[in-house]
Design a protein around this motif. Sequence first.
Motif, PDB file in Angstrom:
ATOM      1  N   SER A  15     -59.013  77.828  90.219  1.00 44.42           N
ATOM      2  CA  SER A  15     -58.110  76.921  90.651  1.00 44.42           C
ATOM      3  C   SER A  15     -58.484  75.434  90.186  1.00 44.42           C
ATOM      4  CB  SER A  15     -57.979  76.852  92.079  1.00 44.42           C
ATOM      5  OG  SER A  15     -57.666  77.828  92.735  1.00 44.42           O
ATOM      6  N   TRP A  16     -57.379  74.492  89.670  1.00 48.03           N
ATOM      7  CA  TRP A  16     -57.559  73.154  89.152  1.00 48.03           C
ATOM      8  C   TRP A  16     -57.397  72.407  90.447  1.00 48.03           C
ATOM      9  CZ3 TRP A  16     -59.256  72.144  84.737  1.00 48.03           C
ATOM     10  CH2 TRP A  16     -58.824  73.228  83.587  1.00 48.03           C
ATOM     11  N   PRO A  17     -58.048  71.216  90.449  1.00 48.65           N
ATOM     12  CA  PRO A  17     -57.937  70.425  91.456  1.00 48.65           C
ATOM     13  C   PRO A  17     -56.679  70.355  92.362  1.00 48.65           C
ATOM     14  CG  PRO A  17     -59.460  69.332  90.081  1.00 48.65           C
ATOM     15  CD  PRO A  17     -58.779  70.553  89.372  1.00 48.65           C
ATOM     16  N   ASP A  18     -55.659  70.331  91.566  1.00 48.66           N
ATOM     17  CA  ASP A  18     -54.194  70.093  92.048  1.00 48.66           C
ATOM     18  C   ASP A  18     -53.608  71.511  92.804  1.00 48.66           C
ATOM     19  OD1 ASP A  18     -53.584  71.686  90.076  1.00 48.66           O
ATOM     20  OD2 ASP A  18     -52.163  70.548  88.994  1.00 48.66           O
ATOM     21  N   GLY A  19     -54.583  72.430  92.860  1.00 45.92           N
ATOM     22  CA  GLY A  19     -54.185  73.744  93.436  1.00 45.92           C
ATOM     23  C   GLY A  19     -53.687  74.587  92.530  1.00 45.92           C
ATOM     24  N   ALA A  20     -53.404  74.439  91.460  1.00 48.64           N
ATOM     25  CA  ALA A  20     -52.893  75.279  90.258  1.00 48.64           C
ATOM     26  C   ALA A  20     -53.728  76.263  90.089  1.00 48.64           C
ATOM     27  CB  ALA A  20     -52.442  74.556  89.173  1.00 48.64           C
ATOM     28  N   ALA A  53     -67.330  81.166  78.702  1.00 49.17           N
ATOM     29  CA  ALA A  53     -68.253  80.199  77.895  1.00 49.17           C
ATOM     30  C   ALA A  53     -69.282  79.481  78.920  1.00 49.17           C
ATOM     31  CB  ALA A  53     -67.554  79.362  77.062  1.00 49.17           C
ATOM     32  N   GLY A  54     -68.734  79.183  80.213  1.00 49.02           N
ATOM     33  CA  GLY A  54     -69.756  78.399  81.161  1.00 49.02           C
ATOM     34  C   GLY A  54     -69.176  77.109  80.927  1.00 49.02           C
ATOM     35  N   ARG A  55     -68.110  76.597  80.537  1.00 50.80           N
ATOM     36  CA  ARG A  55     -67.640  75.466  80.608  1.00 50.80           C
ATOM     37  C   ARG A  55     -66.944  74.973  81.846  1.00 50.80           C
ATOM     38  NH1 ARG A  55     -66.324  73.881  74.228  1.00 50.80           N
ATOM     39  NH2 ARG A  55     -68.465  74.431  73.432  1.00 50.80           N
ATOM     40  N   LEU A  56     -66.295  75.980  82.368  1.00 50.72           N
ATOM     41  CA  LEU A  56     -65.738  75.868  83.876  1.00 50.72           C
ATOM     42  C   LEU A  56     -66.556  76.649  84.815  1.00 50.72           C
ATOM     43  CD1 LEU A  56     -61.889  76.007  83.024  1.00 50.72           C
ATOM     44  CD2 LEU A  56     -63.195  74.002  83.434  1.00 50.72           C
ATOM     45  N   ARG A  57     -66.540  76.403  86.140  1.00 48.57           N
ATOM     46  CA  ARG A  57     -67.116  76.893  87.073  1.00 48.57           C
ATOM     47  C   ARG A  57     -66.082  77.723  88.053  1.00 48.57           C
ATOM     48  NH1 ARG A  57     -72.227  76.562  89.233  1.00 48.57           N
ATOM     49  NH2 ARG A  57     -72.513  74.533  88.254  1.00 48.57           N
ATOM     50  N   PRO A  58     -66.344  78.933  88.211  1.00 48.27           N
ATOM     51  CA  PRO A  58     -65.452  79.768  89.102  1.00 48.27           C
ATOM     52  C   PRO A  58     -65.120  79.242  90.241  1.00 48.27           C
ATOM     53  CG  PRO A  58     -66.807  81.317  87.836  1.00 48.27           C
ATOM     54  CD  PRO A  58     -67.378  80.072  87.802  1.00 48.27           C
ATOM     55  N   THR A  59     -63.708  79.247  90.824  1.00 42.97           N
ATOM     56  CA  THR A  59     -63.806  79.051  92.255  1.00 42.97           C
ATOM     57  C   THR A  59     -64.406  80.245  93.126  1.00 42.97           C
ATOM     58  OG1 THR A  59     -61.575  77.784  91.591  1.00 42.97           O
ATOM     59  CG2 THR A  59     -61.816  78.213  93.908  1.00 42.97           C
ATOM     60  N   VAL A 446     -41.638  75.158  82.254  1.00 39.33           N
ATOM     61  CA  VAL A 446     -42.332  74.163  83.203  1.00 39.33           C
ATOM     62  C   VAL A 446     -41.782  73.929  84.360  1.00 39.33           C
ATOM     63  CG1 VAL A 446     -43.721  71.875  83.032  1.00 39.33           C
ATOM     64  CG2 VAL A 446     -43.357  73.195  81.163  1.00 39.33           C
ATOM     65  N   ARG A 447     -42.062  74.604  85.548  1.00 39.51           N
ATOM     66  CA  ARG A 447     -41.419  74.447  86.415  1.00 39.51           C
ATOM     67  C   ARG A 447     -42.294  74.049  87.960  1.00 39.51           C
ATOM     68  NH1 ARG A 447     -39.533  80.306  84.891  1.00 39.51           N
ATOM     69  NH2 ARG A 447     -37.991  80.116  83.653  1.00 39.51           N
ATOM     70  N   GLY A 448     -41.532  74.013  88.856  1.00 32.59           N
ATOM     71  CA  GLY A 448     -42.085  73.564  90.321  1.00 32.59           C
ATOM     72  C   GLY A 448     -43.137  72.488  90.366  1.00 32.59           C
ATOM     73  N   ASP A 449     -44.399  72.961  90.785  1.00 33.40           N
ATOM     74  CA  ASP A 449     -45.535  71.840  90.883  1.00 33.40           C
ATOM     75  C   ASP A 449     -45.942  71.650  89.484  1.00 33.40           C
ATOM     76  OD1 ASP A 449     -45.057  71.855  93.622  1.00 33.40           O
ATOM     77  OD2 ASP A 449     -46.507  73.274  94.138  1.00 33.40           O
ATOM     78  N   GLN A 450     -45.607  72.625  88.632  1.00 35.91           N
ATOM     79  CA  GLN A 450     -46.508  72.078  87.175  1.00 35.91           C
ATOM     80  C   GLN A 450     -45.851  70.854  86.531  1.00 35.91           C
ATOM     81  OE1 GLN A 450     -44.630  76.023  85.114  1.00 35.91           O
ATOM     82  NE2 GLN A 450     -46.992  76.042  84.469  1.00 35.91           N
ATOM     83  N   VAL A 451     -44.674  70.402  86.907  1.00 35.39           N
ATOM     84  CA  VAL A 451     -44.471  69.078  86.327  1.00 35.39           C
ATOM     85  C   VAL A 451     -45.092  67.869  87.038  1.00 35.39           C
ATOM     86  CG1 VAL A 451     -41.949  70.076  86.007  1.00 35.39           C
ATOM     87  CG2 VAL A 451     -42.640  68.711  88.042  1.00 35.39           C
ATOM     88  N   ASP A 452     -45.779  67.918  88.149  1.00 36.43           N
ATOM     89  CA  ASP A 452     -46.467  67.071  88.451  1.00 36.43           C
ATOM     90  C   ASP A 452     -48.129  67.143  88.249  1.00 36.43           C
ATOM     91  OD1 ASP A 452     -44.350  65.826  90.085  1.00 36.43           O
ATOM     92  OD2 ASP A 452     -44.508  67.559  91.398  1.00 36.43           O
ATOM     93  N   ARG A 453     -48.453  68.192  87.545  1.00 39.39           N
ATOM     94  CA  ARG A 453     -49.895  68.373  86.977  1.00 39.39           C
ATOM     95  C   ARG A 453     -50.177  67.312  86.027  1.00 39.39           C
ATOM     96  NH1 ARG A 453     -50.553  74.629  85.179  1.00 39.39           N
ATOM     97  NH2 ARG A 453     -52.311  73.405  84.347  1.00 39.39           N
ATOM     98  N   PRO A 454     -51.336  66.927  85.913  1.00 38.80           N
ATOM     99  CA  PRO A 454     -51.773  66.138  84.873  1.00 38.80           C
ATOM    100  C   PRO A 454     -51.740  66.891  83.261  1.00 38.80           C
ATOM    101  CG  PRO A 454     -53.318  65.941  86.462  1.00 38.80           C
ATOM    102  CD  PRO A 454     -52.693  67.016  86.972  1.00 38.80           C
TER     103      PRO A 454
END
Length: 539
Positions: A15-20, A53-59, A446-454
Amino acid sequence: MPASPSVVLHDLTFSWPDGATPIAGVCGAFSRGRTGLVGLNGTGKSTLLRLMAGRLRPTSGTVSVSGTADHLPQHLTLDADATVADLLGVRDVVDAVRAITDGRAHGDELGRAFDVVGDGWDVEERATAELAAAGLPSGDGVLDRPVRNLSGGETVLTAVTGIRLRGADVALLDEPTNNLDGAARERLHELVRTWRGALVVVSHDRDLLELVDEVAELRTGELSTFGGTYSQYEQWLAVQQEAAQSALRDAEQTLRREKRQRIELQERVAHSERQGRKDAANSRYVKAVVNDRRNSAEKAQGARRGQAAGREAAARAAVEVAERAVRDDDGIVVDLPDPHVPASRRLAVLRGTDGREIVLAGPERVALTGPNGVGKTTLLAQLVTGGAEPGHGSGASARALTDRVGYLTQRLDGLDDDASVLDAVRAGAPHVAPGELRRRLARFLVRGDQVDRPVRTMSGGERFRVSLARLLLADPPAQLLVLDEPTNNLDLASTDRLVQALAAYRGGLLVVSHDRAFLGRLGLDARIELSANGVLASA
């Protein structure tokens, strides 16, 4: 699961910090051969590669890799002073070898240099040999060549060569054919065909996907694997979908029958109840007999109602299961406003080094072609900047004759990474209300909360759709669209929608693309080829 997998995913969630949450509870495995990872834009393919690749850490959940993993991102981020050695990932070893052989390293510095070199004393020879094998420049001093002087295709091919040179156990390539011309694609195909070790490649390039040993599809949070090439997978999927459609039709027919039978039963029960009330009112039977019959009837009718309701519920559940098996994916909806460009309106002029000028006028559709590295992207950029662009170019020039130019860059770097999606699109249409922009963005999926994501959290396909939305929703609309490799990050269904929209567009279009099938569907008025010496000629 493969008998000897190279990568194993267990309940993998990110999950991204914004919850996506692009990856949720994914399980699966990749073999030690060549795997093509496919899926619709935004399903999380690029995110999955970064996790592997280890560039992101799983939630939550785990990723297990057998050995080392190396990763080619979809968008290479390079410093302005980066060199070919940096792009190959061997700069530290090259510098250490040179420091030792030139006598510039002493004391502790010498010891550290030996540690860096390890067994890599022949790194420059191996690097130039790999570059030559990939059809890239490989002469003296090539490792010190600035990356800014490489074309987009040369940059990607050099980065892939670096992954091959470093020899990781698992190579992860994200859209490696982006920006490659026909010759460069053939060289990349040969690299893939002879790849040593496990390879997972995300791509929408059908020719590349014919070189894999298996296809893995990421869809609705599930990873499914098919042994074979992409065309074989498509054939299998078509059979599966035909069967799923047939099963859905049968399930819907069964549901209709169960509904009809339930209604008929209700009508019989209602008739029986009316007759019972009539008999009781007429004192036709002894009261005790009437009550006994009524109780028995109510029990039987209740049982029949329950059975009918159960059969209908089971039929409805079967329909829901069958519906999930049938694919009905959303596609982007692109409606281009009419910029009202008269046929006589001159929109742009291209000038070759031989003095020949080519004018794009009115709603013409023109393709600019040529090998990687001749300066096509530089030429397009001049239509926006109004002057020569720094970097690799042929000497040809371009000038826009309208201030309403919409430019889709090859690297999709025209968006502010720190801005929200909505704000990034509003920058091109400041007079359009946010609610209306949200409605229009929904047509680009691009819908819902997606439009507020960075913007920085968007996948390559999502970023493309946002860039395309900003371009096509501009107010006032562009009179000239300048598109640099517009199908790079677009899935096949979205490419179809884009072709339909451009076919109906009434403004001028200048497009660079190595996708021959895409260009063939645009109904082009002309093809112009740019040569290495800056000459423009009809192709």
